[in-house]
Design an enzyme around this catalytic site. Structure first.
Site, mmCIF file in Angstrom:
data_model
loop_
_atom_site.group_PDB
_atom_site.id
_atom_site.type_symbol
_atom_site.label_atom_id
_atom_site.label_comp_id
_atom_site.label_asym_id
_atom_site.label_seq_id
_atom_site.Cartn_x
_atom_site.Cartn_y
_atom_site.Cartn_z
ATOM 1 N N GLY A 55 -3.509 -3.430 -5.665
ATOM 2 C CA GLY A 55 -4.011 -2.416 -6.488
ATOM 3 C C GLY A 55 -3.690 -3.073 -7.816
ATOM 4 C CG PHE A 56 -4.186 -1.363 -12.508
ATOM 5 C CD1 PHE A 56 -4.476 -2.644 -13.182
ATOM 6 C CD2 PHE A 56 -3.658 -0.363 -13.260
ATOM 7 C CE1 PHE A 56 -4.191 -2.641 -14.572
ATOM 8 C CE2 PHE A 56 -3.561 -0.357 -14.383
ATOM 9 C CZ PHE A 56 -3.816 -1.522 -15.176
ATOM 10 C CB ILE A 57 0.572 -1.453 -11.572
ATOM 11 C CG1 ILE A 57 -0.209 -0.476 -12.444
ATOM 12 C CG2 ILE A 57 1.968 -1.878 -12.230
ATOM 13 C CD1 ILE A 57 0.439 0.907 -12.659
ATOM 14 N N GLY A 58 0.000 -3.309 -8.975
ATOM 15 C CA GLY A 58 0.893 -4.171 -7.895
ATOM 16 C C GLY A 58 0.556 -5.366 -7.900
ATOM 17 C CE LYS A 85 3.713 8.295 -8.501
ATOM 18 N NZ LYS A 85 3.818 7.152 -7.470
ATOM 19 N N GLY A 141 1.684 -1.492 -2.199
ATOM 20 C CA GLY A 141 0.460 -1.113 -2.921
ATOM 21 C C GLY A 141 -0.063 -2.459 -3.755
ATOM 22 N N GLY A 142 0.299 -3.590 -3.237
ATOM 23 C CA GLY A 142 0.217 -5.053 -4.003
ATOM 24 C C GLY A 142 -1.248 -5.419 -4.254
ATOM 25 C CE1 TYR A 144 -0.761 9.649 -9.066
ATOM 26 C CE2 TYR A 144 -0.845 10.668 -11.426
ATOM 27 C CZ TYR A 144 -0.329 9.406 -10.409
ATOM 28 O OH TYR A 144 0.171 8.533 -10.766
ATOM 29 C CB THR A 176 3.060 9.013 -13.413
ATOM 30 O OG1 THR A 176 2.322 9.529 -14.360
ATOM 31 C CG2 THR A 176 3.175 9.985 -12.346
ATOM 32 C CG ASP A 177 2.819 9.461 -18.716
ATOM 33 O OD1 ASP A 177 2.078 9.849 -17.555
ATOM 34 O OD2 ASP A 177 2.493 9.332 -19.937
ATOM 35 C CD GLU A 178 -1.331 11.791 -14.873
ATOM 36 O OE1 GLU A 178 -1.758 12.622 -14.322
ATOM 37 O OE2 GLU A 178 -1.936 10.674 -15.114
#
Ligand SMILES: NC(=O)c1ccc[n+]([C@@H]2O[C@H](COP(=O)([O-])OP(=O)(O)OC[C@H]3O[C@@H](n4cnc5c(N)ncnc54)[C@H](O)[C@@H]3O)[C@@H](O)[C@H]2O)c1
Length: 337
Positions: free
Chosen positions: A11-14, A153, A8-9, A149, A124-126
């Site tokens: 993407g945003f965090i990746g 996870k 997922g590199g 979602y 995730t914290d979710e």
């Protein structure tokens, strides 16, 4: 030199993690299936000396096994996932496929390597669901996911733990709070508000804007992930959060203030507009990250005022980022039922 795969590199965090790994002189292979949220723009201008890319889906187990054999990574950071709660409300299929089956296939590929490759699985914290009052969820807090979602996870976290216990693979799990910063896909709150301000549009906010999230600047998260690779204990979970909760109205006001501080003109149509709430919307997530701070010797460095200012600054200097993305992918309200 340590060698890492980042899934997922694009993407945003990746992409922010890849930039940090390259800065620290590690070798990186990016695996991404180039879904809608993958942006080539996110890795533009990086030094390619220690970087390579393979377009692959983490569901393609055969290909993964080949890649592990030839690249010989020391570690894998798994960020490949479908991530937008509203999309998971409209259609959960990709969440089950990428977030559960994808992780299952990755784990199967890793079974061959046991302790030779460490998996850092990014969650995730979710997964903890709504955390009421002033409570903060630590790593022992029960998983009560509310959206397809977060349920996907949570499933993947359980799978990872079961493969550590049963198949003796080496993995650690991170549960991080809401990230913000450069290169985030504009379906998410902060870049969406920045896009709307730049385009003189109203700022849609769910319900009364009081939902509370623990915001962390993406670089702080990425630093913690690298520490987790080196210092995390096999089979354990680590919360990663800033410890600071803010509601959505507060965040939007901070963004507007940052525009004003930068002397950027704000159009007349830019006004907060309350819209119908998201079904099943969790009111509050809040982590207790004491374990991570203590055991990994980590703490977040960027406060919310500086973080928002840096983020707004990045989008202002990178307006081309928005123009590369089809408007259909982020302008329309999703998850409304
Ligand atoms: N953004 C946050 O606030 C946040 C907070 C905590 C945890 N996380 C987790 O961090 C990870 C990354 O989130 P993000 O915000 O960068 O998401 P993103 O949507 O920006 O990026 C996800 C990337 O994964 C790729 N991808 C999706 N399915 C794939 C597959 N089957 N094979 C290969 N690549 C695939 C996409 O093409 C995309 O480039 C996710 O696992 C998410 O659950 C995100």
């Amino acid at each position: 030199m340590k060698r890492f795969i980042v899934t997922g590199g694009y993407g945003f965090i990746g992409s922010n993690l890849i930039r940090l790994l390259l800065k620290k002189k590690y070798k990186v292979l990016n695996i991404d299936n180039m879904s809608y949220s993958a942006q080539k723009y996110n890795l533009r201008n990086i030094d390619k000396k220690n970087y390579s890319f393979k377009k692959t889906d983490i569901n393609n187990r055969k290909e993964l096994i080949k890649i592990l054999k030839s690249f010989k990574p020391n570690g894998i950071f798994n960020l490949a996932a479908d991530t937008h709660v509203d999309r998971s409300i409209d259609d959960s299929f990709n969440f089950i496929k990428n977030n559960i089956l994808g992780v299952y296939n990755l784990l199967e590929a890793l079974k061959i390597y046991k302790n030779k490759i460490r998996l850092v699985h990014i969650s995730t914290d979710e997964v903890y669901g709504d955390v009421p009052g002033n409570k903060r969820s630590d790593e022992k807090y029960p998983y009560i996911p509310s959206s397809p979602y977060s349920a996907s996870k949570a499933s993947s976290d359980h799978l990872v733990y079961s493969y550590v216990r049963t198949h003796k693979i080496d993995a650690v799990i991170s549960n991080c709070s809401n990230n913000y910063g450069p290169r985030q896909f504009p379906e998410k709150l902060i870049p969406k508000m920045i896009y709307n301000i730049l385009n003189n549009k109203p700022l849609p906010v769910y319900a009364r804007g009081k939902n509370s999230r623990e915001w962390i600047y993406v670089d702080d998260h990425c630093e913690a992930l690298i520490k987790l690779f080196f210092k995390g204990k096999k089979g354990e979970k680590y919360n990663i959060g800033s410890g600071i909760n803010c509601n959505n109205i507060f965040i939007i006001k901070k963004i507007l203030q940052s525009f004003r501080n930068k002397k950027i003109k704000i159009g007349k149509k830019v006004k907060i507009k309350f819209v119908k709430d998201r079904p099943g919307h969790d009111f509050r997530y809040a982590l207790n990250s004491n374990k991570t701070k203590r055991k990994l010797n980590w703490k977040p460095k960027v406060n919310i005022t500086n973080g928002i200012s840096k983020t707004v600054g990045w989008y202002l200097s990178n307006r081309a980022f928005f123009s590369k993305i089809s408007k259909e992918l982020f302008v329309k309200r999703l998850g409304n039922q």
